[in-house]
Every structure is written in C-alpha cells, then in structure tokens.
Design a protein around this motif. Sequence first.
Motif, PDB file in Angstrom:
ATOM      1  N   ARG A  37       0.850  -1.208   0.000  1.00  0.00           N
ATOM      2  CA  ARG A  37       0.000   0.000   0.000  1.00  0.00           C
ATOM      3  C   ARG A  37       0.876   1.245   0.000  1.00  0.00           C
ATOM      4  O   ARG A  37       0.445   2.319   0.403  1.00  0.00           O
ATOM      5  CB  ARG A  37      -0.908   0.017   1.229  1.00  0.00           C
ATOM      6  N   SER A  74       2.936   6.799   1.314  1.00  0.00           N
ATOM      7  CA  SER A  74       1.963   7.505   0.459  1.00  0.00           C
ATOM      8  C   SER A  74       0.951   8.281   1.303  1.00  0.00           C
ATOM      9  O   SER A  74      -0.078   8.704   0.794  1.00  0.00           O
ATOM     10  CB  SER A  74       1.232   6.491  -0.425  1.00  0.00           C
ATOM     11  N   ILE A  76      -1.814   9.310   4.309  1.00  0.00           N
ATOM     12  CA  ILE A  76      -2.975   8.704   4.953  1.00  0.00           C
ATOM     13  C   ILE A  76      -3.563   7.628   4.041  1.00  0.00           C
ATOM     14  O   ILE A  76      -3.541   7.762   2.810  1.00  0.00           O
ATOM     15  CB  ILE A  76      -4.033   9.791   5.275  1.00  0.00           C
ATOM     16  N   LEU A  78      -6.156   6.262   2.086  1.00  0.00           N
ATOM     17  CA  LEU A  78      -7.314   6.965   1.529  1.00  0.00           C
ATOM     18  C   LEU A  78      -8.630   6.275   1.868  1.00  0.00           C
ATOM     19  O   LEU A  78      -9.694   6.896   1.798  1.00  0.00           O
ATOM     20  CB  LEU A  78      -7.148   7.140   0.009  1.00  0.00           C
ATOM     21  N   ALA A 138       0.822  12.865   4.955  1.00  0.00           N
ATOM     22  CA  ALA A 138       1.279  12.438   6.278  1.00  0.00           C
ATOM     23  C   ALA A 138       2.693  11.857   6.208  1.00  0.00           C
ATOM     24  O   ALA A 138       3.449  11.934   7.180  1.00  0.00           O
ATOM     25  CB  ALA A 138       0.314  11.410   6.854  1.00  0.00           C
ATOM     26  N   LYS A 160       0.125  17.013   0.064  1.00  0.00           N
ATOM     27  CA  LYS A 160      -1.067  16.818  -0.772  1.00  0.00           C
ATOM     28  C   LYS A 160      -2.368  17.295  -0.106  1.00  0.00           C
ATOM     29  O   LYS A 160      -3.403  17.458  -0.783  1.00  0.00           O
ATOM     30  CB  LYS A 160      -1.165  15.308  -1.051  1.00  0.00           C
TER      31      LYS A 160
END
Length: 274
Positions: A37, A74, A76, A78, A138, A160
């Motif tokens: 992930r 990457s 939090i 999503l 994050a 982001k």
Amino acid sequence: MRMAEPGGIAEGDLEAAGLRLSVTGEVATVSLVRPERRNAMTGRTWEALAHVGQTLSESVRIVVVKGEGSSFSSGIDLNMFRPGGVEGETSLMDRIARGSADDAELDAVIAGYQEGFRWLRRPDIVTVAAVRGHAIGAGFQLALSCDLRVLADDAQLCMKEPALGLVPDLTGTKPLVDLVGPNRAMELCLTARTVSAAEARELRLAELVVEGAELDAAVDDLVAALLAVPREAASATKELLRGAPGRTLEEQAAAERRAQAGRLTAMAAQAARG
Ligand code: CAA
C-alpha cells in the motif's frame, strides 16, 4: 477518517498497525511495513507510533524512520475517507456524518494522532528519516518531524492535503515553515506540487541526497557519526539549537551559558569521580 479504538496499542500489535520496531544497542529503527500500500498510514499507525515513542528504551539515542519497499509513505490511507473505511478502526467520518463527533472529540483524536509525530523532536534522541520514493501528505509530515532527512535521489515530497480539501495537521507545518520560510511553504502546500530530491536539497528539506542503492549505507554513516558525539552534549546542543529560532540573541546567549554551565558541572563531577 477512522478513530482508533480506546485502550491503545498492545505489545505485538505494531505490525498490524503497519509498523515494525527494531532496536540494536543505542539505535532504534522504526519501519513502515505496508509496502503493498506504499506504506499508507491509518489512525492506528499513528497511535502505534506514539506508543513507540512512549515506550522507547532509555538506552536508545538515535531513531531511524524508514519505509519498506519503493516508497517512504503515500500518506494517509485513503480508505479512511471512504465508506467502509479501514478494518478494525472506528470511523470518525461516519461519526461526523451522524453528528455524533463534536469539536472536542475531533480535537482529542487529532491530538492523539499528532503524538505519533511530536516525540520525534525529543532532545534525548536524534531522529533521522531515510526517504526513498514518495513521501506524500502524512508521509512528508513524518519525514519533516525527524531532526534530519537523508533522501534517495528518487525521493518525491508532496504536501497533498490542501488538494484533498484538508490542511496538513500532523505537526508538519512548523518544520516546513522553519526550513523553507512561510512563502515557499505556502507555494508548496497550496499547489500540492511534488518536490524532487534535488530541489529538496536546495530548499534545505534534505541534509543529504544519495543514489538509491547508497541510502542505507549513507544513513549508517550518519548514525555512526552521531553516536561518536557524547550523548549528554548532543542532547544539550539539540535543545539549544531547537530553541534558537524562538529566542533573541541575548536570550540565546543566556541559554548557551546555562547549557555550558550544566555541561561543565557534569564534566567536573565526572572527573572528580575518576
Ligand atoms: N491509501 C490507500 N491505498 C494506497 C495509498 C494510500 N494513500 N497509496 C497507494 N495505495 C495503494 C494503491 O491503491 C494500490 O493498491 P492496489 O494494488 O490494490 O491497486 C497500491 O497501494 C499500490 O499503489 P500504486 O499502484 O498507485 O503505486 P505507484 O507506485 O504507481 O504509485 C503513489 C504510488 C504515487 C504513492 C500512488 O499510489 C498515490 O498517489 N497514492 C495516493 C497518495 C495520496 O493521495 N495520499 C494522501 C496524502 S494526504 C494525507 O496524508 C492527508 C492527511 O494526513 C490528513
């Protein structure tokens, strides 16, 4: 967003939260371990990170934060924003939608998440982020929470949150502004653009940029150099430097005198003990 269940993180739950801690002598390594992930993080991850800080052995002087696989993180997960959310965590988004989460609860939940990031500034340790690939949202804030950043040349940093309708709220805005100034910080956040490793070095977001294959060795070298300085002197100096931006020259000079008196007294006592 999902809220972690009360009761905190039990020993052995770190891996389920996407974290691994390994301690060798005076060095702890905290790894994000959801490479499939791209090391996306949940509320549970941040709780676990706070737990690592709270329970860290006093013998640890250096903490390296890294990500397994091709990305540092990457950001939090999503799924925290999607119906169904993340397995095993109570959905704060659902509570907000139902009107059952008030401002005080939101404040407490976010403060709990921030604890996962705040301890990385502690004066008794030096923290190093080893960043390869993406550090988004994050993930970027996690790297910013560390004292020092070593980047692989493929690193890509991106704040982001504003592009997703949010603000960066995991203690990353302060170090970002301290490092690049308010105007550049605004430009980076309000465009949510990606910063390459080369630009990160120019903007002083990285202490060092190395080839990807050299990242681990470069971090090891840095850790060895940090360990070569006596711990008490390193802690006192870190505290002095961290406090400097908030002090006038007069105040900083006074802080230097106090810190040095403390060092000299400790060294004299040690010499007297033989
Ligand atoms: N949350 C959940 N799943 C994620 C994820 C995330 N943040 N990032 C990656 N994944 C998943 C992908 O969905 C994909 O899953 P499948 O294999 O099931 O399709 C898997 O991880 C691999 O991802 P990619 O195939 O996209 O990998 P890539 O190397 O091509 O791209 C990436 C990597 C650029 C990081 C891309 O995955 C991406 O853009 N991810 C989303 C980044 C993002 O927007 N994060 C939120 C930041 S804001 C924030 O963090 C807010 C806050 O704290 C409040």
